[in-house]
Design a protein around this motif. Structure first.
Motif, PDB file in Angstrom:
ATOM      1  N   LEU A   1     -12.308 118.618  52.387  1.00  0.00           N
ATOM      2  CA  LEU A   1     -13.051 117.723  53.506  1.00  0.00           C
ATOM      3  C   LEU A   1     -13.899 116.695  52.570  1.00  0.00           C
ATOM      4  O   LEU A   1     -13.928 115.579  53.009  1.00  0.00           O
ATOM      5  CB  LEU A   1     -13.984 118.617  54.345  1.00  0.00           C
ATOM      6  CG  LEU A   1     -13.341 119.419  55.297  1.00  0.00           C
ATOM      7  CD1 LEU A   1     -14.213 120.480  55.804  1.00  0.00           C
ATOM      8  CD2 LEU A   1     -12.567 118.551  56.291  1.00  0.00           C
ATOM      9  N   ALA A   2     -14.495 117.061  51.354  1.00  0.00           N
ATOM     10  CA  ALA A   2     -15.320 116.066  50.770  1.00  0.00           C
ATOM     11  C   ALA A   2     -14.197 115.029  49.747  1.00  0.00           C
ATOM     12  O   ALA A   2     -14.727 113.979  50.024  1.00  0.00           O
ATOM     13  CB  ALA A   2     -16.140 116.835  49.596  1.00  0.00           C
ATOM     14  N   LEU A   3     -13.210 115.424  49.406  1.00  0.00           N
ATOM     15  CA  LEU A   3     -12.212 114.499  48.883  1.00  0.00           C
ATOM     16  C   LEU A   3     -11.556 113.529  49.948  1.00  0.00           C
ATOM     17  O   LEU A   3     -11.466 112.504  49.634  1.00  0.00           O
ATOM     18  CB  LEU A   3     -11.265 115.272  48.228  1.00  0.00           C
ATOM     19  CG  LEU A   3     -11.513 115.924  46.989  1.00  0.00           C
ATOM     20  CD1 LEU A   3     -10.516 116.905  46.430  1.00  0.00           C
ATOM     21  CD2 LEU A   3     -11.885 114.846  45.834  1.00  0.00           C
TER      22      LEU A   3
ATOM     23  N   PRO B   1      -6.423 108.997  41.749  1.00  0.00           N
ATOM     24  CA  PRO B   1      -6.932 110.201  41.298  1.00  0.00           C
ATOM     25  C   PRO B   1      -7.416 110.995  42.728  1.00  0.00           C
ATOM     26  O   PRO B   1      -7.231 112.246  42.782  1.00  0.00           O
ATOM     27  CB  PRO B   1      -7.854 110.143  40.341  1.00  0.00           C
ATOM     28  CG  PRO B   1      -7.663 108.816  39.637  1.00  0.00           C
ATOM     29  CD  PRO B   1      -6.946 107.998  40.841  1.00  0.00           C
ATOM     30  N   ALA B   2      -8.206 110.189  43.418  1.00  0.00           N
ATOM     31  CA  ALA B   2      -8.950 110.873  44.567  1.00  0.00           C
ATOM     32  C   ALA B   2      -7.836 111.405  45.569  1.00  0.00           C
ATOM     33  O   ALA B   2      -7.893 112.451  46.407  1.00  0.00           O
ATOM     34  CB  ALA B   2      -9.909 109.965  45.272  1.00  0.00           C
ATOM     35  N   LEU B   3      -6.750 110.635  45.868  1.00  0.00           N
ATOM     36  CA  LEU B   3      -5.607 110.814  46.682  1.00  0.00           C
ATOM     37  C   LEU B   3      -5.100 111.925  46.237  1.00  0.00           C
ATOM     38  O   LEU B   3      -4.434 112.905  46.899  1.00  0.00           O
ATOM     39  CB  LEU B   3      -4.797 109.568  46.788  1.00  0.00           C
ATOM     40  CG  LEU B   3      -3.756 109.870  48.085  1.00  0.00           C
ATOM     41  CD1 LEU B   3      -4.434 109.836  49.225  1.00  0.00           C
ATOM     42  CD2 LEU B   3      -2.836 108.472  47.900  1.00  0.00           C
ATOM     43  N   VAL B   4      -4.546 112.126  45.052  1.00  0.00           N
ATOM     44  CA  VAL B   4      -4.024 113.396  44.323  1.00  0.00           C
ATOM     45  C   VAL B   4      -4.786 114.677  44.520  1.00  0.00           C
ATOM     46  O   VAL B   4      -4.306 115.513  44.861  1.00  0.00           O
ATOM     47  CB  VAL B   4      -3.573 112.863  42.816  1.00  0.00           C
ATOM     48  CG1 VAL B   4      -2.945 114.403  42.420  1.00  0.00           C
ATOM     49  CG2 VAL B   4      -2.508 111.981  42.806  1.00  0.00           C
TER      50      VAL B   4
ATOM     51  N   ILE C   1      -3.743 117.886  46.658  1.00  0.00           N
ATOM     52  CA  ILE C   1      -3.751 119.434  46.206  1.00  0.00           C
ATOM     53  C   ILE C   1      -4.782 120.315  46.729  1.00  0.00           C
ATOM     54  O   ILE C   1      -4.651 121.462  47.093  1.00  0.00           O
ATOM     55  CB  ILE C   1      -4.249 119.440  44.746  1.00  0.00           C
ATOM     56  CG1 ILE C   1      -2.853 118.828  43.860  1.00  0.00           C
ATOM     57  CG2 ILE C   1      -4.540 120.532  44.109  1.00  0.00           C
ATOM     58  CD1 ILE C   1      -3.413 118.242  42.281  1.00  0.00           C
ATOM     59  N   ALA C   2      -6.037 119.662  47.382  1.00  0.00           N
ATOM     60  CA  ALA C   2      -6.867 120.469  48.080  1.00  0.00           C
ATOM     61  C   ALA C   2      -6.488 121.052  49.276  1.00  0.00           C
ATOM     62  O   ALA C   2      -6.677 121.877  49.731  1.00  0.00           O
ATOM     63  CB  ALA C   2      -8.193 119.686  48.004  1.00  0.00           C
ATOM     64  N   TRP C   3      -5.620 120.106  50.096  1.00  0.00           N
ATOM     65  CA  TRP C   3      -5.359 120.293  51.369  1.00  0.00           C
ATOM     66  C   TRP C   3      -4.231 121.021  51.145  1.00  0.00           C
ATOM     67  O   TRP C   3      -3.773 121.949  52.162  1.00  0.00           O
ATOM     68  CB  TRP C   3      -5.011 119.030  52.140  1.00  0.00           C
ATOM     69  CG  TRP C   3      -6.057 118.413  52.742  1.00  0.00           C
ATOM     70  CD1 TRP C   3      -6.665 117.354  52.302  1.00  0.00           C
ATOM     71  CD2 TRP C   3      -6.935 118.917  53.767  1.00  0.00           C
ATOM     72  NE1 TRP C   3      -7.938 117.037  53.233  1.00  0.00           N
ATOM     73  CE2 TRP C   3      -7.989 117.991  54.030  1.00  0.00           C
ATOM     74  CE3 TRP C   3      -6.866 120.314  54.548  1.00  0.00           C
ATOM     75  CZ2 TRP C   3      -9.082 118.405  55.020  1.00  0.00           C
ATOM     76  CZ3 TRP C   3      -7.831 120.529  55.524  1.00  0.00           C
ATOM     77  CH2 TRP C   3      -8.788 119.499  55.770  1.00  0.00           C
TER      78      TRP C   3
END
Length: 113
Positions: free
Chosen positions: A16-18, A85-88, A92-94
């Motif tokens: 969520l934060a990303l 980097p934020a998108l990658v 990964i987090a999702w």
């Protein structure tokens, strides 16, 4: 609490934060693009006016806006550097959230039967 539940508890807030960070980066990039385009048009007009009339006011304003435009472009480049980097990391987090959610639901349904 199982290992997969812990992964879910950690990965969900991170995802969520990303996601919010990606949205902020995208919004900031659009804002910078808007202002760069706006200032670019006015600079072209002011520089043409400066060449035509050779007035100190128009030439000084054109130089000021040109330096401001250069700083906006460098800030935009800095913002765009964070996009990939934020998108990658968001992907990964999702992926971790979905994988852990599937395992947790599977374990829950298995215990129920």
């Amino acid at each position: 609490m199982t290992r997969w539940e812990k992964v879910l508890v950690i990965a969900l807030p991170a995802a969520l934060a990303l996601s919010v960070a990606c949205r902020f980066i995208d919004h900031t990039d659009r804002e910078y693009t808007y202002w760069i385009n706006l200032y670019g048009e006015s600079i072209a007009w002011l520089e043409a006016r400066c060449e035509e009339l050779n007035t100190p006011g128009a030439c000084g304003t054109a130089q000021d806006r040109r330096s401001f435009l250069t700083s906006l472009e460098s800030y935009r480049d800095g913002v765009k550097a964070w996009w990939r980097p934020a998108l990658v990391l968001t992907a990964i987090a999702w992926t971790a959230v979905l994988a852990s959610l599937v395992v947790v639901l599977w374990q829950f349904l298995r215990r129920r039967h």
